[in-house]
Design an enzyme around this catalytic site. Structure first.
Site, PDB file in Angstrom:
ATOM      1  N   MET A  22      -1.210   9.096  10.342  1.00 36.71           N
ATOM      2  CA  MET A  22      -2.510   9.096  10.985  1.00 36.71           C
ATOM      3  C   MET A  22      -2.412   8.695  12.434  1.00 36.71           C
ATOM      4  O   MET A  22      -1.713   7.635  12.688  1.00 36.71           O
ATOM      5  CB  MET A  22      -3.615   8.040  10.422  1.00 36.71           C
ATOM      6  CG  MET A  22      -4.098   8.600   8.846  1.00 36.71           C
ATOM      7  SD  MET A  22      -5.551   7.652   8.335  1.00 36.71           S
ATOM      8  CE  MET A  22      -4.568   5.919   7.853  1.00 36.71           C
ATOM      9  N   GLN A  75       6.556  12.731  10.730  1.00 37.62           N
ATOM     10  CA  GLN A  75       5.921  13.957  10.794  1.00 37.62           C
ATOM     11  C   GLN A  75       5.982  14.394  12.057  1.00 37.62           C
ATOM     12  O   GLN A  75       5.600  13.980  13.113  1.00 37.62           O
ATOM     13  CB  GLN A  75       4.544  13.719  10.277  1.00 37.62           C
ATOM     14  CG  GLN A  75       3.631  15.095   9.801  1.00 37.62           C
ATOM     15  CD  GLN A  75       2.105  15.021   9.873  1.00 37.62           C
ATOM     16  OE1 GLN A  75       1.524  14.632  10.650  1.00 37.62           O
ATOM     17  NE2 GLN A  75       1.885  15.405   8.605  1.00 37.62           N
ATOM     18  N   CYS A 106      -3.525  19.543  10.088  1.00 30.36           N
ATOM     19  CA  CYS A 106      -4.323  19.386  11.259  1.00 30.36           C
ATOM     20  C   CYS A 106      -5.399  20.147  11.578  1.00 30.36           C
ATOM     21  O   CYS A 106      -5.037  21.341  12.209  1.00 30.36           O
ATOM     22  CB  CYS A 106      -3.735  18.639  12.352  1.00 30.36           C
ATOM     23  SG  CYS A 106      -4.859  17.720  13.498  1.00 30.36           S
ATOM     24  N   ASP A 206     -10.261  11.340   0.170  1.00 26.18           N
ATOM     25  CA  ASP A 206     -11.195  10.449  -0.565  1.00 26.18           C
ATOM     26  C   ASP A 206     -10.620   9.464  -1.576  1.00 26.18           C
ATOM     27  O   ASP A 206     -11.631   9.026  -2.290  1.00 26.18           O
ATOM     28  CB  ASP A 206     -12.175  11.612  -1.112  1.00 26.18           C
ATOM     29  CG  ASP A 206     -12.793  12.343   0.084  1.00 26.18           C
ATOM     30  OD1 ASP A 206     -12.778  12.162   1.181  1.00 26.18           O
ATOM     31  OD2 ASP A 206     -13.541  13.267  -0.425  1.00 26.18           O
TER      32      ASP A 206
HETATM   33  C1  FMN Z   1      -7.504   8.955  12.649  1.00 28.18           C
HETATM   34  C2  FMN Z   1      -6.753  10.003  11.699  1.00 28.18           C
HETATM   35  C3  FMN Z   1      -5.723  10.514  12.234  1.00 28.18           C
HETATM   36  C4  FMN Z   1      -4.877  11.434  11.563  1.00 28.18           C
HETATM   37  N1  FMN Z   1      -3.745  11.870  11.990  1.00 28.18           N
HETATM   38  C5  FMN Z   1      -2.948  12.860  10.989  1.00 28.18           C
HETATM   39  C6  FMN Z   1      -1.615  13.021  11.265  1.00 28.18           C
HETATM   40  O1  FMN Z   1      -1.310  12.527  12.426  1.00 28.18           O
HETATM   41  N2  FMN Z   1      -1.084  14.099  10.715  1.00 28.18           N
HETATM   42  C7  FMN Z   1      -1.820  14.607   9.476  1.00 28.18           C
HETATM   43  O2  FMN Z   1      -1.156  15.095   8.720  1.00 28.18           O
HETATM   44  N3  FMN Z   1      -3.001  13.915   8.968  1.00 28.18           N
HETATM   45  C8  FMN Z   1      -3.709  13.292   9.746  1.00 28.18           C
HETATM   46  N4  FMN Z   1      -4.593  13.049   9.545  1.00 28.18           N
HETATM   47  C9  FMN Z   1      -5.568  13.363   8.176  1.00 28.18           C
HETATM   48  C10 FMN Z   1      -4.887  12.368   6.828  1.00 28.18           C
HETATM   49  O3  FMN Z   1      -3.421  12.124   6.833  1.00 28.18           O
HETATM   50  C11 FMN Z   1      -5.581  12.633   5.650  1.00 28.18           C
HETATM   51  O4  FMN Z   1      -5.053  13.988   5.294  1.00 28.18           O
HETATM   52  C12 FMN Z   1      -7.023  12.620   5.762  1.00 28.18           C
HETATM   53  O5  FMN Z   1      -7.576  11.609   6.451  1.00 28.18           O
HETATM   54  C13 FMN Z   1      -7.502  12.702   4.263  1.00 28.18           C
HETATM   55  O6  FMN Z   1      -7.069  11.464   3.508  1.00 28.18           O
HETATM   56  P1  FMN Z   1      -8.064  10.409   3.208  1.00 28.18           P
HETATM   57  O7  FMN Z   1      -9.626  10.827   2.837  1.00 28.18           O
HETATM   58  O8  FMN Z   1      -7.456   9.515   2.511  1.00 28.18           O
HETATM   59  O9  FMN Z   1      -8.417   9.947   4.737  1.00 28.18           O
HETATM   60  C14 FMN Z   1      -5.612  12.004  10.269  1.00 28.18           C
HETATM   61  C15 FMN Z   1      -6.680  11.372   9.776  1.00 28.18           C
HETATM   62  C16 FMN Z   1      -7.373  10.133  10.595  1.00 28.18           C
HETATM   63  C17 FMN Z   1      -8.750   9.938   9.918  1.00 28.18           C
END
Ligand code: FMN
Length: 323
Positions: A22, A75, A106, A206
């Protein structure tokens, strides 16, 4: 007991709970904290291959690790096979991660506008080329993180192609890029990928508490779970989910004390690793105080402070008041 070990090439993890990459969140200090609470493998935020190759200092810091941050993945995000390969070779020798992941999920405009992240999924030939070139050039296992596509068969096609090109694991966020974060993660689509592939499939999207973790792993049959937003300001989520999956019981906790204590540990880790000035502490302060009954007061105080050191002192004294 649903906490199986996971094999990614030669790497065998202690369990199957992943911290999601993230941007602005998963710095070394945050990764260490999640690990202390039970994350089995953590990922850096995405690092732009071009920026890394041009020796951009901010990008360089994103890949830093420590012996206690193992196993971890770096990553990369990019759209040129050549630059991704070069950056990955640099990452392998400089940071020595256990895994190198390629961001193909992304959906953010500035990323897809440059042909990176989920934009790559429209070009299966390029996806295949990137994965096979990196797999060939590296000793480190290559993994890929994707979002689902509009039609299930297209998702399966691309996932299969990623496996055939040599990736040793794949993470699937069960939303299409155009959804951003709306709707909910499609467990049926994730399950279809799991059924199709032989490499480990990690389910993402989620997972926010014990029940959603259990439901995701049971429904999809996936090999691992990746947790993102629910860990922001709440690394303790790993301990809760781990405990629940191992015992079927929920951990009793004093959320107020827990979050402040974790925020204090987070700041201490930032300081220990010289990261205090490079991270957006205010954002993390907001997440770490979310839901607390004193959160408004603490946030107001934090907003009025001028630097990280002052935030650090405030949090430390808030924790002392609780002791
Ligand atoms: C603040 C933020 C930054 C993120 N940055 C990345 C990232 O750098 N690389 C990536 O593959 N996904 C990124 N994501 C997506 C998360 O890795 C994840 O796929 C997405 O939030 C869904 O999972 P969750 O429901 O558990 O949050 C980001 C998400 C958030 C909220």
């Amino acid at each position: 007991m649903k906490l199986n070990k996971l094999k990614i090439g030669q790497l065998e993890t202690s369990g199957n709970l992943f911290l999601a990459p993230m941007a602005g969140v998963t710095n070394l200090a945050f990764r260490l904290l999640c690990r202390q609470h039970g994350a089995d493998i953590t990922y850096t935020e995405m690092i732009n291959s071009d920026a890394l190759l041009s020796k951009n200092r901010k990008s360089f810091l994103k890949g830093l690790s420590s012996p206690y941050d193992r196993p971890f993945g770096v990553q990369l995000v990019g759209s040129s096979t050549e630059k991704l390969r070069e950056a990955a070779i640099f990452v392998e020798s400089e940071y020595r991660p256990e895994v190198i992941d390629i961001n193909m999920g992304c959906p953010v405009q500035c990323i897809i506008g440059a042909g990176c992240g989920s934009a790559l999924l429209k070009f299966p030939k390029l996806v295949s080329e990137i994965v096979s070139e990196l797999t060939y050039a590296l000793k480190t296992p290559v993994t890929v993180k994707i979002r689902i596509l509009e039609r299930d068969e297209k998702t399966l096609e691309i996932a299969q192609l990623i496996e055939n090109a040599g990736a040793l694991a794949i993470t699937v966020h069960g939303r299409e890029a155009k959804q951003m974060y709306s709707g909910s993660s499609d467990l049926v689509a994730i399950r279809a990928v799991k059924r199709e592939l032989s490499i480990p499939v990690i389910a993402n999207g989620d997972i926010k508490d014990e029940e959603s973790a259990e439901n995701t792993i049971e429904f999809t049959g996936c090999d691992g779970l990746m947790i993102g937003r629910a860990a922001m300001g709440n690394p303790f989520i790993f301990r809760r989910i781990r405990y629940y999956l191992e015992t079927g019981q929920k951990l009793e906790l004093d959320r107020q004390a827990r979050q402040l204590e974790d925020f204090k540990s987070y700041i201490t880790l930032l300081e220990e690793h010289n990261l205090l000035s490079s991270q957006n502490l205010r954002m993390h302060a907001h997440w770490f105080t979310k839901g607390l009954h004193s959160s408004r007061k603490i946030r107001e105080k934090i907003n009025g402070l001028k630097d990280e050191k002052a935030i650090f002192d405030l949090v430390r004294s808030s924790c002392k008041e609780k002791d």
